[in-house]
Design a protein around this motif. Structure first.
Motif, PDB file in Angstrom:
ATOM      1  N   TYR A  18      55.002  51.477  74.509  1.00  0.00           N
ATOM      2  CA  TYR A  18      53.909  51.123  73.593  1.00  0.00           C
ATOM      3  C   TYR A  18      53.493  52.359  72.804  1.00  0.00           C
ATOM      4  CZ  TYR A  18      53.602  46.414  75.376  1.00  0.00           C
ATOM      5  OH  TYR A  18      53.892  45.111  75.684  1.00  0.00           O
ATOM      6  N   GLN A  29      56.368  37.157  74.644  1.00  0.00           N
ATOM      7  CA  GLN A  29      57.375  37.714  73.719  1.00  0.00           C
ATOM      8  C   GLN A  29      58.798  37.226  74.018  1.00  0.00           C
ATOM      9  OE1 GLN A  29      56.756  42.098  73.520  1.00  0.00           O
ATOM     10  NE2 GLN A  29      56.118  41.620  71.431  1.00  0.00           N
ATOM     11  N   LYS A  55      53.546  27.660  73.712  1.00  0.00           N
ATOM     12  CA  LYS A  55      52.920  27.522  72.390  1.00  0.00           C
ATOM     13  C   LYS A  55      53.837  28.032  71.267  1.00  0.00           C
ATOM     14  CE  LYS A  55      48.153  28.441  73.907  1.00  0.00           C
ATOM     15  NZ  LYS A  55      47.074  29.441  73.776  1.00  0.00           N
ATOM     16  N   GLN A  94      58.464  40.451  78.362  1.00  0.00           N
ATOM     17  CA  GLN A  94      57.012  40.595  78.195  1.00  0.00           C
ATOM     18  C   GLN A  94      56.382  39.228  78.023  1.00  0.00           C
ATOM     19  OE1 GLN A  94      54.697  42.984  78.379  1.00  0.00           O
ATOM     20  NE2 GLN A  94      53.146  41.508  77.761  1.00  0.00           N
ATOM     21  N   PHE A  95      55.337  38.975  78.774  1.00  0.00           N
ATOM     22  CA  PHE A  95      54.538  37.759  78.588  1.00  0.00           C
ATOM     23  C   PHE A  95      54.203  37.620  77.103  1.00  0.00           C
ATOM     24  CE2 PHE A  95      50.920  35.026  78.465  1.00  0.00           C
ATOM     25  CZ  PHE A  95      50.914  34.275  79.627  1.00  0.00           C
ATOM     26  N   ASP A 113      53.964  36.882  68.519  1.00  0.00           N
ATOM     27  CA  ASP A 113      53.721  36.679  69.942  1.00  0.00           C
ATOM     28  C   ASP A 113      53.016  35.351  70.225  1.00  0.00           C
ATOM     29  OD1 ASP A 113      54.739  39.234  70.164  1.00  0.00           O
ATOM     30  OD2 ASP A 113      52.876  40.162  70.859  1.00  0.00           O
ATOM     31  N   TYR A 143      60.772  38.023  70.818  1.00  0.00           N
ATOM     32  CA  TYR A 143      60.936  39.458  70.553  1.00  0.00           C
ATOM     33  C   TYR A 143      61.819  40.117  71.617  1.00  0.00           C
ATOM     34  CZ  TYR A 143      59.245  44.281  69.577  1.00  0.00           C
ATOM     35  OH  TYR A 143      59.128  45.610  69.279  1.00  0.00           O
ATOM     36  N   SER A 189      63.319  48.160  72.367  1.00  0.00           N
ATOM     37  CA  SER A 189      61.947  48.184  72.911  1.00  0.00           C
ATOM     38  C   SER A 189      61.987  48.107  74.426  1.00  0.00           C
ATOM     39  CB  SER A 189      61.164  46.983  72.387  1.00  0.00           C
ATOM     40  OG  SER A 189      59.980  46.789  73.126  1.00  0.00           O
TER      41      SER A 189
HETATM   42  N1  CAA Z   1      50.396  38.311  82.017  1.00  0.00           N
HETATM   43  C1  CAA Z   1      50.019  37.202  82.690  1.00  0.00           C
HETATM   44  N2  CAA Z   1      49.209  36.273  82.173  1.00  0.00           N
HETATM   45  C2  CAA Z   1      48.765  36.464  80.914  1.00  0.00           C
HETATM   46  C3  CAA Z   1      49.116  37.580  80.156  1.00  0.00           C
HETATM   47  C4  CAA Z   1      49.961  38.534  80.761  1.00  0.00           C
HETATM   48  N3  CAA Z   1      50.337  39.638  80.115  1.00  0.00           N
HETATM   49  N4  CAA Z   1      48.520  37.480  78.936  1.00  0.00           N
HETATM   50  C5  CAA Z   1      47.824  36.335  78.934  1.00  0.00           C
HETATM   51  N5  CAA Z   1      47.947  35.729  80.142  1.00  0.00           N
HETATM   52  C6  CAA Z   1      47.377  34.458  80.566  1.00  0.00           C
HETATM   53  C7  CAA Z   1      45.884  34.398  80.271  1.00  0.00           C
HETATM   54  O1  CAA Z   1      45.165  35.004  81.308  1.00  0.00           O
HETATM   55  C8  CAA Z   1      45.640  32.887  80.202  1.00  0.00           C
HETATM   56  O2  CAA Z   1      45.609  32.345  81.487  1.00  0.00           O
HETATM   57  P1  CAA Z   1      44.700  31.048  81.780  1.00  0.00           P
HETATM   58  O3  CAA Z   1      45.186  29.984  80.843  1.00  0.00           O
HETATM   59  O4  CAA Z   1      44.981  30.753  83.221  1.00  0.00           O
HETATM   60  O5  CAA Z   1      43.302  31.506  81.500  1.00  0.00           O
HETATM   61  C9  CAA Z   1      46.942  32.382  79.568  1.00  0.00           C
HETATM   62  O6  CAA Z   1      47.925  33.404  79.783  1.00  0.00           O
HETATM   63  C10 CAA Z   1      46.830  32.128  78.089  1.00  0.00           C
HETATM   64  O7  CAA Z   1      46.221  33.250  77.521  1.00  0.00           O
HETATM   65  P2  CAA Z   1      45.613  33.157  76.077  1.00  0.00           P
HETATM   66  O8  CAA Z   1      44.753  31.957  75.917  1.00  0.00           O
HETATM   67  O9  CAA Z   1      45.054  34.488  75.723  1.00  0.00           O
HETATM   68  O10 CAA Z   1      46.912  32.875  75.202  1.00  0.00           O
HETATM   69  P3  CAA Z   1      47.051  33.145  73.689  1.00  0.00           P
HETATM   70  O11 CAA Z   1      47.908  32.051  73.188  1.00  0.00           O
HETATM   71  O12 CAA Z   1      45.746  33.312  73.011  1.00  0.00           O
HETATM   72  O13 CAA Z   1      47.756  34.575  73.597  1.00  0.00           O
HETATM   73  C11 CAA Z   1      49.375  36.318  73.960  1.00  0.00           C
HETATM   74  C12 CAA Z   1      48.617  35.096  74.556  1.00  0.00           C
HETATM   75  C13 CAA Z   1      49.679  36.121  72.476  1.00  0.00           C
HETATM   76  C14 CAA Z   1      50.683  36.445  74.706  1.00  0.00           C
HETATM   77  C15 CAA Z   1      48.480  37.544  74.147  1.00  0.00           C
HETATM   78  O14 CAA Z   1      48.190  37.689  75.509  1.00  0.00           O
HETATM   79  C16 CAA Z   1      49.174  38.814  73.665  1.00  0.00           C
HETATM   80  O15 CAA Z   1      49.178  39.123  72.492  1.00  0.00           O
HETATM   81  N6  CAA Z   1      49.764  39.551  74.606  1.00  0.00           N
HETATM   82  C17 CAA Z   1      50.409  40.813  74.282  1.00  0.00           C
HETATM   83  C18 CAA Z   1      51.877  40.645  74.200  1.00  0.00           C
HETATM   84  C19 CAA Z   1      52.467  42.004  73.954  1.00  0.00           C
HETATM   85  O16 CAA Z   1      52.456  42.885  74.812  1.00  0.00           O
HETATM   86  N7  CAA Z   1      52.988  42.210  72.769  1.00  0.00           N
HETATM   87  C20 CAA Z   1      53.522  43.498  72.445  1.00  0.00           C
HETATM   88  C21 CAA Z   1      53.243  43.771  71.025  1.00  0.00           C
HETATM   89  S1  CAA Z   1      53.668  45.429  70.602  1.00  0.00           S
HETATM   90  C22 CAA Z   1      55.322  45.406  70.543  1.00  0.00           C
HETATM   91  O17 CAA Z   1      55.970  44.425  70.638  1.00  0.00           O
HETATM   92  C23 CAA Z   1      55.972  46.750  70.347  1.00  0.00           C
HETATM   93  C24 CAA Z   1      56.859  47.037  71.482  1.00  0.00           C
HETATM   94  O18 CAA Z   1      58.067  46.984  71.312  1.00  0.00           O
HETATM   95  C25 CAA Z   1      56.285  47.481  72.768  1.00  0.00           C
END
Ligand code: CAA
Length: 240
Positions: A179, A144, A93, A141-142, A88, A147, A134
């Motif tokens: 999830y 992803q 990035k 998904q933000f 993710d 993925y 999924s």
């Molecule tokens: N919606 C909107 N904005 C979001 C957001 C979201 N969901 N998540 C983060 N942001 C924003 C933050 O608020 C931040 O905003 P600012 O720059 O204005 O402050 C900006 O995005 C950057 O955030 P980060 O610095 O935290 O970014 P990062 O590079 O450290 O990480 C990420 C971001 C990796 C996407 C992290 O938010 C994350 O892991 N999100 C979860 C993604 C997810 O749901 N993955 C599912 C995994 S499980 C799976 O995949 C199984 C399945 O099938 C369901």
């Protein structure tokens, strides 16, 4: 004789629950894993389910591995394409490497797993393919882009396979878990995870066994007219 089922990524998480549920239903089960020898050995010790190590992202390894399973356990009639990874990152990035790893494992991995068994299923006039997609392939998904692309791709795969396999007794269906309480979801930063749980009307994460029960139904004789379908199991988080 019991039918043989192959579960990729079948020794951990949702895959482990699927392997166990299929064994309980009386199938002979082969579970694949990619790297964690210790977890696989523990899984075999606890369940009696044989594990096989290969990288689903590699066609030749998959083909060789499947030949080994078939030599030891008999023809594979049921494939659960479950193996998947996340890398993710917000798109700005995301590196080409993160894109490629996820595409190779999650999407090409489905081709590599189904293609070597497909001709045998056609010849025998029976087959069950279940791809674990999924909720994030349905809604995006933000973080992803990679993925979600693979999980949406799964739905194209099963809808096409269904049309090709239907006259040969083969069904191909997908499950879109929401999830689920697995290591993959636990790896999401806690604050983000809490926010996600807040968006699930059921008020909780799903359990791997709740996905496994969808699988045992889809592979049963009773489900022979369900082909090219998607079961969403997400606690009412998203409707297609
Ligand atoms: N919606 C909107 N904005 C979001 C957001 C979201 N969901 N998540 C983060 N942001 C924003 C933050 O608020 C931040 O905003 P600012 O720059 O204005 O402050 C900006 O995005 C950057 O955030 P980060 O610095 O935290 O970014 P990062 O590079 O450290 O990480 C990420 C971001 C990796 C996407 C992290 O938010 C994350 O892991 N999100 C979860 C993604 C997810 O749901 N993955 C599912 C995994 S499980 C799976 O995949 C199984 C399945 O099938 C369901």
């Amino acid at each position: 004789m019991a039918r043989t089922a192959l579960v990729t990524g079948g020794s951990r998480g949702i895959g482990a629950a699927i392997s166990k549920a299929l064994k309980e239903e009386g199938y002979t089960v082969a579970a694949t894993y990619a790297g964690n020898d210790e977890a696989a050995a523990k899984f075999t010790e606890e369940t009696g389910i044989k594990t096989y190590k290969w990288n689903v992202a590699d066609y030749d390894s998959s083909k060789e591995g499947i030949a080994r399973v078939e030599a030891e356990l008999g023809p594979i009639d049921i494939v659960i394409a479950n193996a998947g990874i996340t890398r993710d990152a917000p798109f700005h990035k995301m590196t080409p490497q993160q894109w490629k790893e996820v595409i190779d494992t999650n999407l090409t991995g489905v081709f590599n797993t189904v293609h070597p068994v497909w001709s045998g299923m056609r010849d025998r006039g029976f087959g069950r393919i279940v791809v674990i997609s999924s909720i994030n392939g349905q809604k995006g998904q933000f973080g992803q882009v990679n993925y979600a692309a693979t999980k949406a791709g799964d739905l194209g795969i099963i809808k096409s396979l269904a049309q090709e396999g239907a006259s040969k007794g083969i069904t191909a269906n997908a499950i879109c878990p929401g999830y689920i309480a697995t290591e993959m979801v636990m790896a999401v930063p806690e604050a983000v995870r809490e926010k996600i749980i807040g968006m699930i009307p059921a008020g909780r994460l799903g359990q791997p066994e709740e996905i496994a029960r969808c699988v045992t139904f889809l592979v049963s004789e009773d489900a022979s007219f369900i082909n090219g379908s998607t079961i969403s199991a997400n606690g009412a988080q998203f409707f297609v």
